[in-house]
Design an enzyme around this catalytic site. Sequence first.
Site, PDB file in Angstrom:
ATOM      1  N   ARG A  17       0.861  -1.187   0.000  1.00 37.56           N
ATOM      2  CA  ARG A  17       0.000   0.000   0.000  1.00 37.56           C
ATOM      3  C   ARG A  17       0.895   1.234   0.000  1.00 37.56           C
ATOM      4  O   ARG A  17       1.251   1.767   1.068  1.00 37.56           O
ATOM      5  CB  ARG A  17      -0.914   0.003   1.230  1.00 37.56           C
ATOM      6  CG  ARG A  17      -1.837  -1.198   1.329  1.00 37.56           C
ATOM      7  CD  ARG A  17      -2.949  -1.139   0.302  1.00 37.56           C
ATOM      8  NE  ARG A  17      -3.900  -2.234   0.496  1.00 37.56           N
ATOM      9  CZ  ARG A  17      -3.825  -3.417  -0.092  1.00 37.56           C
ATOM     10  NH1 ARG A  17      -2.811  -3.659  -0.937  1.00 37.56           N
ATOM     11  NH2 ARG A  17      -4.718  -4.355   0.119  1.00 37.56           N
ATOM     12  N   GLY A  58      -8.524 -10.366  -1.801  1.00 40.33           N
ATOM     13  CA  GLY A  58      -7.207 -10.899  -1.490  1.00 40.33           C
ATOM     14  C   GLY A  58      -7.143 -11.527  -0.109  1.00 40.33           C
ATOM     15  O   GLY A  58      -6.519 -12.579   0.085  1.00 40.33           O
ATOM     16  N   ASP A  59      -7.793 -10.895   0.860  1.00 38.23           N
ATOM     17  CA  ASP A  59      -7.835 -11.445   2.217  1.00 38.23           C
ATOM     18  C   ASP A  59      -8.611 -12.762   2.227  1.00 38.23           C
ATOM     19  O   ASP A  59      -8.215 -13.724   2.894  1.00 38.23           O
ATOM     20  CB  ASP A  59      -8.492 -10.456   3.175  1.00 38.23           C
ATOM     21  CG  ASP A  59      -7.818  -9.094   3.169  1.00 38.23           C
ATOM     22  OD1 ASP A  59      -6.599  -9.041   2.917  1.00 38.23           O
ATOM     23  OD2 ASP A  59      -8.521  -8.096   3.390  1.00 38.23           O
TER      24      ASP A  59
END
Length: 379
Positions: A182, A299-300
């Site tokens: 990020r 994604g998690d």
Amino acid sequence: MSGPAAGTADAATTTDVVCLGESMVTFLPSQPGRLADVPSFGRGIGGAESNVACALAAAGHRAAWVGRVGADGFGDHLVETIASYGVDTSAVRRDPVRPTGVYFRTATDRGTDTHEVAYYRAGSAASAMSPDNVPYEDLLAGRILHLSGITAALSADCLALLRDLTAPRPGRPLVSFDVNHRPHLWRGGDADASVLLELARRADLVFVGEDEAEEAWGIVGAEAIRAALPEPAVVVVKRGSAGATVFSGLRPGPRSSNAGGAEHAAGAGSSGAGGAEGADTVTLVPALRVDVVAAVGAGDAFAAGFLSATLRGLPVRQRVRHGHLMAAAVLTVPGDLTDPPARDHADRLAALDDDAWGRLRLGPGWTAADRAPEEVRTP
């Protein structure tokens, strides 16, 4: 094949996965458009690591989330909501001075130019996590410790904590690390690239997107990513709509007194690596066709599905398919979290032959369908 052997505690009583990281209250827009134009927001929760814990708990695993929240109403909401999924939150600490982080986002996909996120997390309670104030006895009590690069970006103390947790130590659980690059969270310069590479190389199991590897490290292609991460027993390269490529093999150099068990749990040697140190098995698994409602949290969910199948000792191909299925559950709802498909339902889909898997198309409501695999297909 026998089940995973990470750690030495009794599998009937130990926590399966401990997830460490910041969770925030998220405000979801009532309609599409710029943040400046959205008239109202609904309240939810968001946080990569707590998302993984919630998905694993909903899938029937013993999951714990360790974090730090403010002594405020938003902190109450986070802890109560995460616990409602069946997650153990007993090790969460309250900060009497710093607030719980919050953020607002638009309804569009994170990957589009119109996506906006407004974070209010600077100086948050979670950013004060350090090796001096987290409960190590809880963090190291599970079979798997799941971390992400987001935590490293929050503060120098948080980075020190992740460096300490990924260091070799007696009895270290299998360390799962999601790169989760990020750029906006980092404090300038190129420190994020080198730090994320360092942490990933110290883990046993790594999740990384092809796109973020190129953005962070300038590395293109799954083979090149594996070459840059030679140490982890398993590297999962997520390739978006193309699917995922998994490199699994026995790596040199024990990380802890339980290194052998950790490698087995991560999948080393479970798909024909042959036991040769440094020899990889490469497994390519296509993604599913999904009618996407919102791309946040996929994604998690993928990581949770992969870890769930890892805990069950399933072959690598099945682990990836369970990752895709868990991601598809989240992709077909508006928020970051949803109930996963029932285990027997997911097992039936994951066991389809390649042609049937390629014909699957999943849309909203598919997780509630307790039907034979052929009935889940849509035109």
